[in-house]
Write a protein that holds these residues in place. Structure first.
Motif, PDB file in Angstrom:
ATOM      1  N   ARG A 116       1.035  -1.250  -0.041  1.00 45.04           N
ATOM      2  CA  ARG A 116       0.186  -0.088  -0.150  1.00 45.04           C
ATOM      3  C   ARG A 116       0.815   1.361   0.081  1.00 45.04           C
ATOM      4  NH1 ARG A 116      -4.143  -2.620  -1.670  1.00 45.04           N
ATOM      5  NH2 ARG A 116      -5.768  -3.216  -0.351  1.00 45.04           N
ATOM      6  N   LEU A 117       1.995   1.141   0.816  1.00 46.73           N
ATOM      7  CA  LEU A 117       2.728   2.341   0.853  1.00 46.73           C
ATOM      8  C   LEU A 117       3.393   2.670  -0.375  1.00 46.73           C
ATOM      9  CD1 LEU A 117       4.233   4.541   2.431  1.00 46.73           C
ATOM     10  CD2 LEU A 117       5.924   2.763   3.145  1.00 46.73           C
ATOM     11  N   LEU A 118       3.825   1.419  -1.113  1.00 51.06           N
ATOM     12  CA  LEU A 118       4.761   1.610  -2.571  1.00 51.06           C
ATOM     13  C   LEU A 118       3.753   2.221  -3.485  1.00 51.06           C
ATOM     14  CD1 LEU A 118       7.080   0.523  -0.884  1.00 51.06           C
ATOM     15  CD2 LEU A 118       7.596  -0.927  -2.898  1.00 51.06           C
ATOM     16  N   ASP A 119       2.399   1.816  -3.580  1.00 53.55           N
ATOM     17  CA  ASP A 119       1.542   2.126  -4.351  1.00 53.55           C
ATOM     18  C   ASP A 119       1.200   3.684  -4.271  1.00 53.55           C
ATOM     19  OD1 ASP A 119       0.877  -0.566  -4.993  1.00 53.55           O
ATOM     20  OD2 ASP A 119      -1.086  -0.604  -3.808  1.00 53.55           O
ATOM     21  N   GLU A 120       1.641   4.274  -3.167  1.00 54.87           N
ATOM     22  CA  GLU A 120       1.315   5.729  -2.997  1.00 54.87           C
ATOM     23  C   GLU A 120       2.730   6.328  -3.535  1.00 54.87           C
ATOM     24  OE1 GLU A 120      -1.340   7.388  -2.602  1.00 54.87           O
ATOM     25  OE2 GLU A 120      -2.227   5.382  -2.242  1.00 54.87           O
ATOM     26  N   GLY A 121       3.623   5.701  -4.131  1.00 59.55           N
ATOM     27  CA  GLY A 121       4.805   6.352  -4.596  1.00 59.55           C
ATOM     28  C   GLY A 121       5.985   6.444  -3.587  1.00 59.55           C
ATOM     29  N   ALA A 122       5.975   5.927  -2.381  1.00 62.04           N
ATOM     30  CA  ALA A 122       7.141   5.758  -1.700  1.00 62.04           C
ATOM     31  C   ALA A 122       8.185   4.890  -2.294  1.00 62.04           C
ATOM     32  CB  ALA A 122       6.853   5.245  -0.414  1.00 62.04           C
ATOM     33  N   ASP A 123       9.382   5.336  -2.368  1.00 68.48           N
ATOM     34  CA  ASP A 123      10.724   4.931  -3.114  1.00 68.48           C
ATOM     35  C   ASP A 123      11.701   4.230  -2.143  1.00 68.48           C
ATOM     36  OD1 ASP A 123      12.889   4.174  -4.518  1.00 68.48           O
ATOM     37  OD2 ASP A 123      13.275   6.162  -5.118  1.00 68.48           O
ATOM     38  N   PRO A 124      11.687   2.645  -1.964  1.00 67.27           N
ATOM     39  CA  PRO A 124      12.479   2.403  -0.824  1.00 67.27           C
ATOM     40  C   PRO A 124      14.073   2.422  -1.165  1.00 67.27           C
ATOM     41  CG  PRO A 124      11.323   0.812  -2.015  1.00 67.27           C
ATOM     42  CD  PRO A 124      11.121   1.827  -2.672  1.00 67.27           C
ATOM     43  N   ASP A 125      14.442   3.457  -2.361  1.00 65.50           N
ATOM     44  CA  ASP A 125      15.900   3.978  -2.296  1.00 65.50           C
ATOM     45  C   ASP A 125      15.961   5.552  -1.977  1.00 65.50           C
ATOM     46  OD1 ASP A 125      16.738   1.333  -3.038  1.00 65.50           O
ATOM     47  OD2 ASP A 125      16.135   1.689  -4.978  1.00 65.50           O
ATOM     48  N   ASP A 126      15.042   6.016  -1.388  1.00 65.18           N
ATOM     49  CA  ASP A 126      15.008   7.396  -1.283  1.00 65.18           C
ATOM     50  C   ASP A 126      15.559   7.790   0.135  1.00 65.18           C
ATOM     51  OD1 ASP A 126      14.749  10.023  -0.790  1.00 65.18           O
ATOM     52  OD2 ASP A 126      12.471  10.082  -1.088  1.00 65.18           O
ATOM     53  N   PRO A 127      16.703   8.094   0.359  1.00 61.43           N
ATOM     54  CA  PRO A 127      17.358   8.337   1.654  1.00 61.43           C
ATOM     55  C   PRO A 127      16.999   9.696   2.413  1.00 61.43           C
ATOM     56  CG  PRO A 127      18.785   9.213  -0.029  1.00 61.43           C
ATOM     57  CD  PRO A 127      17.795   8.503  -0.776  1.00 61.43           C
TER      58      PRO A 127
END
Length: 252
Positions: A116-127
Motif C-alpha cells: 500500500r505504501l509503495l502504491d502511493e509512490g514511496a521509493d525504498p531507495d530514497d534516503p
C-alpha cells in the motif's frame, strides 16, 4: 459439513470501515468458494457476533471457526472476542465455537502494508524519505511492540532516513513526535504507512496530524482487501480447524 468461517472485525460508526471489511471477505470468498464465509462485528456495526453465530447454529451447523480480524492480541482479542463466544456457547451447549489466533504478527500483514505504501509512490531507495508506520495504539505494550517490530524490519530493507512507529491513541510516540524524530534523522519528505485494516476515526486522526506537521506527505491506504490479508484469514481458519477436534470434512 464444513464449519463456517466467521470473520469478526471491531466495527465502526464510519460506514467506510464495514464496507472495507465486506470487500476483504469477498476476496476470501473468491479464493475459497467452497467455504461458508460470514462477517460479524464486535461493536458499532451490524451484524454482531452473537447474532451471526446464532444464525450459524440455526442453519444446522454444530461448530464454527471465528477468525478475529485484529492485528494484535490487545483488549479486544483477550476479552471481547472470548466473552462473545462464551455467551453463545452458554445459549447453545452443544454448539462449538473455535477461535483462531489474531492476524498479527505475520509477514503477510507486513507485505500488505508495504505494498500500500509503495502504491502511493514511496521509493525504498530514497534516503531523504521518512516513514511513519501508524497504528491504533494500545495499553497492551506487546501489541504496540508488533508495530515497532515491523518498522525495524522495514528500516533494515530500505534506504529511508528512518521508519518510526506512531499511534493514534494510548501509546507513544504520536504522529507529531514521530515526524520530529524523522526530521532529526535527516528526513526531508514524509510518508505515512497504515497499520490498519480499514478506514475510520483513528486512521483519519493519523492523516490529519500528518498533514498538519508535514508538507504533502504520502498517505498509504489501509491494508483492506489485499490478497495477502485474505490468504492469512484462510490460513488462520485452516490451522484452527486442523487443531480442533471438529471431525468435519473440511477441504483444506
Amino acid at each position: 459439513m464444513t464449519a463456517p468461517l466467521v470473520a469478526v472485525a471491531h466495527g465502526s460508526r464510519d460506514p467506510r470501515s464495514a464496507a472495507t471489511i465486506h470487500a476483504l471477505l469477498d476476496v476470501v470468498r473468491a479464493a475459497r468458494p467452497d467455504l461458508d464465509v460470514r462477517v460479524a462485528f464486535l461493536d458499532l456495526s451490524a451484524p454482531r457476533v452473537g447474532d451471526v453465530l446464532s444464525a450459524v447454529h440455526g442453519d444446522g451447523h454444530s461448530a464454527a471457526v471465528v477468525v478475529p480480524l485484529l492485528l494484535g492480541r490487545a483488549f479486544h482479542a483477550r476479552v471481547d472476542v472470548p466473552a462473545a463466544v462464551a455467551d453463545v456457547e452458554r445459549r447453545y451447549p452443544r454448539f462449538r465455537v473455535h477461535v483462531s489466533d489474531v492476524l498479527g504478527p505475520d509477514p503477510r500483514l507486513d507485505g500488505a502494508a508495504w505494498r500500500r505504501l509503495l502504491d502511493e509512490g514511496a521509493d525504498p531507495d530514497d534516503p531523504e524519505l521518512g516513514v511513519v508506520l501508524a497504528g491504533a495504539g494500545s495499553s497492551h505494550a506487546a501489541a504496540n511492540r508488533l508495530v515497532a517490530d515491523v518498522a525495524d524490519r522495514w528500516q533494515a530493507k530500505a534506504a529511508w532516513a528512518g521508519v518510526v512507529p506512531a499511534f493514534a491513541a494510548a501509546a507513544e510516540p504520536d504522529v507529531p513526535a514521530a515526524i520530529e524524530a524523522l526530521r532529526a534523522r535527516g528526513a526531508r519528505r514524509f510518508a505515512v504507512a497504515s497499520w490498519f485494516l480499514a478506514p475510520g476515526l483513528l486512521p483519519d486522526r493519523i492523516i490529519g496530524l500528518a498533514r498538519e506537521h508535514a508538507t504533502d506527505p504520502l498517505i498509504a491506504a489501509p491494508m483492506a482487501d489485499d490478497e495477502g490479508v485474505a490468504d492469512l484469514i484462510v490460513h488462520r481458519y485452516a490451522e484452527t480447524l486442523t487443531a480442533a477436534p471438529l471431525q468435519l470434512s473440511a477441504a483444506l
